[in-house]
Design an enzyme around this catalytic site. Structure first.
Site, PDB file in Angstrom:
ATOM      1  N   LYS A 124      34.054  22.939  42.031  1.00  0.00           N
ATOM      2  CA  LYS A 124      35.087  22.948  43.068  1.00  0.00           C
ATOM      3  C   LYS A 124      34.482  22.641  44.427  1.00  0.00           C
ATOM      4  O   LYS A 124      34.995  21.851  45.199  1.00  0.00           O
ATOM      5  CB  LYS A 124      35.774  24.312  43.164  1.00  0.00           C
ATOM      6  CG  LYS A 124      36.620  24.731  42.037  1.00  0.00           C
ATOM      7  CD  LYS A 124      37.342  23.587  41.418  1.00  0.00           C
ATOM      8  CE  LYS A 124      37.411  23.712  39.950  1.00  0.00           C
ATOM      9  NZ  LYS A 124      36.185  23.712  39.247  1.00  0.00           N
TER      10      LYS A 124
ATOM     11  N   TYR B  65      39.548  22.992  36.171  1.00  0.00           N
ATOM     12  CA  TYR B  65      38.347  23.305  36.938  1.00  0.00           C
ATOM     13  C   TYR B  65      38.579  23.317  38.445  1.00  0.00           C
ATOM     14  O   TYR B  65      37.909  24.037  39.166  1.00  0.00           O
ATOM     15  CB  TYR B  65      37.233  22.300  36.601  1.00  0.00           C
ATOM     16  CG  TYR B  65      36.603  22.520  35.254  1.00  0.00           C
ATOM     17  CD1 TYR B  65      35.550  23.411  35.111  1.00  0.00           C
ATOM     18  CD2 TYR B  65      37.055  21.866  34.126  1.00  0.00           C
ATOM     19  CE1 TYR B  65      34.967  23.631  33.876  1.00  0.00           C
ATOM     20  CE2 TYR B  65      36.484  22.078  32.889  1.00  0.00           C
ATOM     21  CZ  TYR B  65      35.443  22.967  32.769  1.00  0.00           C
ATOM     22  OH  TYR B  65      34.874  23.193  31.548  1.00  0.00           O
TER      23      TYR B  65
END
Length: 594
Positions: free
Chosen positions: A422, A552
C-alpha cells in the site's frame, strides 16, 4: 447530535444516516466516530458475531433434464442409450469437448474413472475405452443452446431477469441484528467437472451435486428456520454466533468446506476490511524494526532462526507468499517461500564487479510460474549456501521451519504485504502522476493503473491473456485508424476555414472557423482516449490488476486519489465494488495518507 443518537439507539448504518439527514459531506473524523460507535456497540466481549440471524437457506441447482432423443451418444461407432446418471456426467464432458482440458491425459483419466462410477453394470461392461466415445452430438446440442440464449427476445430476457430478481429478494438477504444484509453466494454451484489450476492432479474429477442432506444451516434459535425442499432434510441446524457463515457443506474433490457468507458490502465484511487496513497502518510503523531484527538474525547461532530470517527477507524483498505443507497428490505442485525446495533456486557467486545473485524458478499459487533473478546481500548468499549443503534437489530449502512457524508467518505476511505494498503504491501514484492536474481523465486512470500494475508485478499477480485479446485489440486499432482519418479531414477543413476567414473577415466565416476548431479539439480528445485505452490494454494483458486493487490496496488510497485529481470514483470502482467499499468512499478525504 441527532445522527449520533439515531446511530446508537437504532443501530442504523452511518451511510443510511447520512442520506436520511441529507448530509452529503462531513469531516471524515465524524464518520469514523459513527463507525466506531456502531461497531464497538455491536461487538461482543465473548467473541459472538451476532445476536439474531434469520435467512431462507440456499438456492439449489436445478435437477438434471435428460437430453432430447435427437441427441445421440455413440460408442465404438454404435448408438448407445445411457442411463440418466451416466448421461448427465457425459454432458459435462461433451460441453467441454472444444476445451484444451479434455485433451489432457490426467483430466481424461480422472473423468473416465468417476464417470464409470455413475454407470449401470451393463454400461460398465460395454464402455471400457474413453477414446471410443463420441460426444460430438452433445457438443453440438449445447452450442446450439448457447446460441439460442444469445438470440433470445427482450421479453424472454426480461422474464429471466424477473425470476432472478425474485430469487434474490427471497433468498439473497438475511436479517442480522435488526439489519437487512445482502448475502453473497446464496446459489449452490451445480455439478460438473473439476478443472483446477495448472496441472492439478484431480482435474477431471466429478464435482457431485450438493443436496440438502449435505448442508449445515446456521441461524438463531429464536429465528424462523429455513425449510429444506419438500421430502428432504438438512444435515444439521446450528446456532453458532461465533461465526458469520449462514450455511456450509464439504465438497467431494478436496474435502474442503464451502460456505455461504454475507455480501462484501455487508457491515461485518466492511468492518473486517477496515480493521485489516488499520492493522496494516499500525504495522507500517514497525516495519523498520522487523527488518533490523531479521538482519540481525542472519548471524544467529541457531539454524532455525537463520532460516526464518532469510525467508522473511525474501518475503519482504519479493512479496512472496509464505507457503505451507500440503498433502502429496492432493494439489498441484505449487510452493511458497517457506516450502521452496533446493531445485527451485540457483546461486551465482560474485565475480568481478557482479553482485551475489539468486535465481528463483517455481510454480506459485494457481500454478503461475515465478521466475526471477535478484541480487542479494552477501550474508543472505552465504546463508543460502549453508542451507544447500548435503541436500538433494527434492529436499526443502528451509527444512527447519515447521508448520506452526509457517502458519504464523502466513498471518504476518498478510499484513506485511498489505502494509508494504500500500505504501509502495501510494508513492508510485505520486511518482507516475507528478503534477497531473492538467491531464485528461483517461491519462490519469492510465497512471493509476500503471502504479497498481507495479504492485501486481511485485506480487506476481499474473494471468493468461484473454482469448479475445487479439480480436479486441484489432477492433480498437480499427477505431483508432478511423479516428485518425477523421482528424486528418477535420484539420483540412479547419485549414480551409482559416483561409476563408482571413480573406473575408465576416461574422459567418468566424463562426465556421470556431466550429471547425472545436471539432478538431473534440476528435483529438477522442483519439487520445482510444490510444490511452490501447496502451492500457496492452500493458495489462498478462497482469491481474483486480487482486491488488480489491484485496491489497487500502480503498481509501484510491478514493483520496480520485478526490485529489477530480477523477470520478466509478472510473476506478464499478457499482459492486463501490458498495463493498462504501465505508472508504465516505471516510477518505483527498489528503488521506496510508
Amino acid at each position: 447530535v441527532m445522527m449520533l443518537m439515531s446511530c446508537t439507539s437504532t443501530m442504523i448504518s452511518p451511510v443510511t444516516l447520512r442520506r436520511r439527514y441529507h448530509v452529503f459531506s462531513f469531516p471524515s473524523l465524524v464518520y469514523i466516530l459513527l463507525l466506531l460507535i456502531r461497531w464497538e456497540e455491536e461487538r461482543s466481549t465473548d467473541g459472538s458475531k451476532w445476536r439474531f440471524l434469520e435467512h431462507k437457506g440456499p438456492v439449489f441447482a436445478p435437477p438434471y433434464e435428460p437430453l432430447p432423443d435427437k441427441v445421440k451418444f455413440y460408442y465404438d461407432g454404435k448408438l448407445m442409450k445411457l442411463s440418466a446418471p451416466a448421461e448427465e456426467v457425459a454432458t459435462f464432458f461433451g460441453k467441454m469437448l472444444d476445451h484444451e482440458y479434455t485433451t489432457k491425459d490426467i483430466f481424461r483419466k480422472n473423468f473416465f474413472k468417476d464417470w464409470r462410477k455413475e454407470m449401470t453394470s451393463e454400461e460398465k461392461s460395454k464402455i471400457t475405452d474413453l477414446n471410443k466415445c463420441n460426444f460430438s452430438d452433445m457438443n453440438e446440442y449445447f452450442k446450439t443452446q448457447s446460441e439460442a440464449r444469445k438470440q433470445m427476445s427482450k421479453q424472454e430476457k426480461q422474464k429471466i431477469k424477473e425470476e432472478n430478481e425474485r430469487l434474490l429478494q427471497e433468498y439473497g438477504f438475511c436479517i442480522m441484528d435488526n439489519h437487512k444484509e445482502r448475502i453473497g453466494n446464496f446459489r449452490i454451484e451445480p455439478p460438473g467437472l473439476f478443472r483446477g489450476r495448472g496441472d492439478h492432479p484431480k482435474m477431471g474429477m466429478l464435482k457431485r451435486r450438493i443436496r440438502p442432506e449435505d448442508i449445515i444451516i446456521n441461524c438463531s434459535k429464536d429465528s424462523k428456520h429455513p425449510k429444506p425442499p419438500q421430502g428432504t432434510k438438512w444435515k444439521e441446524v446450528r446456532h453458532d454466533n461465533k461465526v458469520t457463515w449462514l450455511a456450509s457443506w464439504t465438497e467431494n474433490i478436496q474435502g474442503s468446506i464451502k460456505y455461504i457468507m454475507l455480501n462484501p458490502s455487508s457491515r461485518i465484511k466492511g468492518e473486517k476490511d477496515w480493521q485489516k487496513y488499520e492493522t496494516a497502518r499500525r504495522l507500517k510503523k514497525c516495519v523498520d524494526r522487523i527488518r533490523n531484527q531479521y538482519r540481525e538474525d542472519w548471524k544467529s547461532k541457531e539454524m532455525r532462526i537463520r532460516q526464518r530470517a532469510v525467508a522473511l527477507y525474501f518475503i519482504d524483498k519479493l512479496a512472496l507468499r509464505a507457503g505451507n505443507e500440503k498433502e502429496e497428490g492432493e494439489t498441484a505442485d505449487t510452493v511458497g517461500c517457506c516450502s521452496l525446495r533446493v531445485e527451485h533456486i540457483k546461486l551465482y557467486p560474485k565475480m568481478d564487479d557482479q553482485e551475489y545473485v539468486v535465481e528463483f524458478d517455481f510454480l506459485g499459487k494457481d500454478s503461475i510460474r515465478y521466475y526471477n533473478k535478484i541480487p542479494v546481500e552477501k550474508r543472505v548468499f552465504k546463508n543460502l549456501q549453508l542451507f544447500l549443503e548435503n541436500k538433494q534437489p527434492e529436499d526443502d530449502l528451509f527444512d527447519r521451519l515447521n508448520v506452526r512457524m509457517t502458519s504464523m508467518m502466513d498471518k504476518l505476511v498478510t499484513y506485511f504485504h498489505i502494509s508494504v505494498t500500500k505504501n509502495y503504491l501510494s508513492h508510485l501514484v505520486v511518482s507516475f502522476l507528478g503534477d497531473a492536474a492538467d491531464d485528461s481523465i483517461p491519462a490519469k486512470i492510465l497512471s493509476y493503473n500503471r502504479a497498481n500494475r507495479a504492485v501486481a508485478i511485485l506480487c506476481n499477480h499474473q494471468r493468461a491473456p484473454p482469448k479475445t485479446f487479439e480480436k479486441s485489440m484489432q477492433n480498437l486499432q480499427t477505431k483508432i485508424d478511423e479516428k485518425q482519418n477523421q482528424l486528418s479531414t477535420a484539420k483540412k477543413q479547419l485549414k480551409a476555414a482559416k483561409a476563408d476567414h482571413k480573406a473575408s473577415h465576416d461574422e459567418k466565416s468566424k463562426k465556421t472557423l470556431e466550429v471547425k476548431r472545436k471539432a478538431v479539439q473534440r476528435i483529438e480528445e477522442q483519439l487520445m482516449k482510444l490510444q490511452v485505452q490501447a496502451t492500457d490494454r496492452e500493458e495489462n494483458k498478462q497482469i491481474a490488476l483486480g487482486t491488488s486493487k480489491l484485496n491489497y490496496l487500502d480503498p481509501r488510497i484510491s478514493v483520496a486519489w480520485c478526490k485529489k485529481w477530480s477523477v470520478p470514483i466509478e472510473k476506478i470502482y464499478n457499482k459492486t465494488q463501490r458498495e463493498k467499499f462504501a465505508w472508504a468512499i465516505d471516510m477518505a478525504e483527498k489528503d488521506y495518507e496510508f
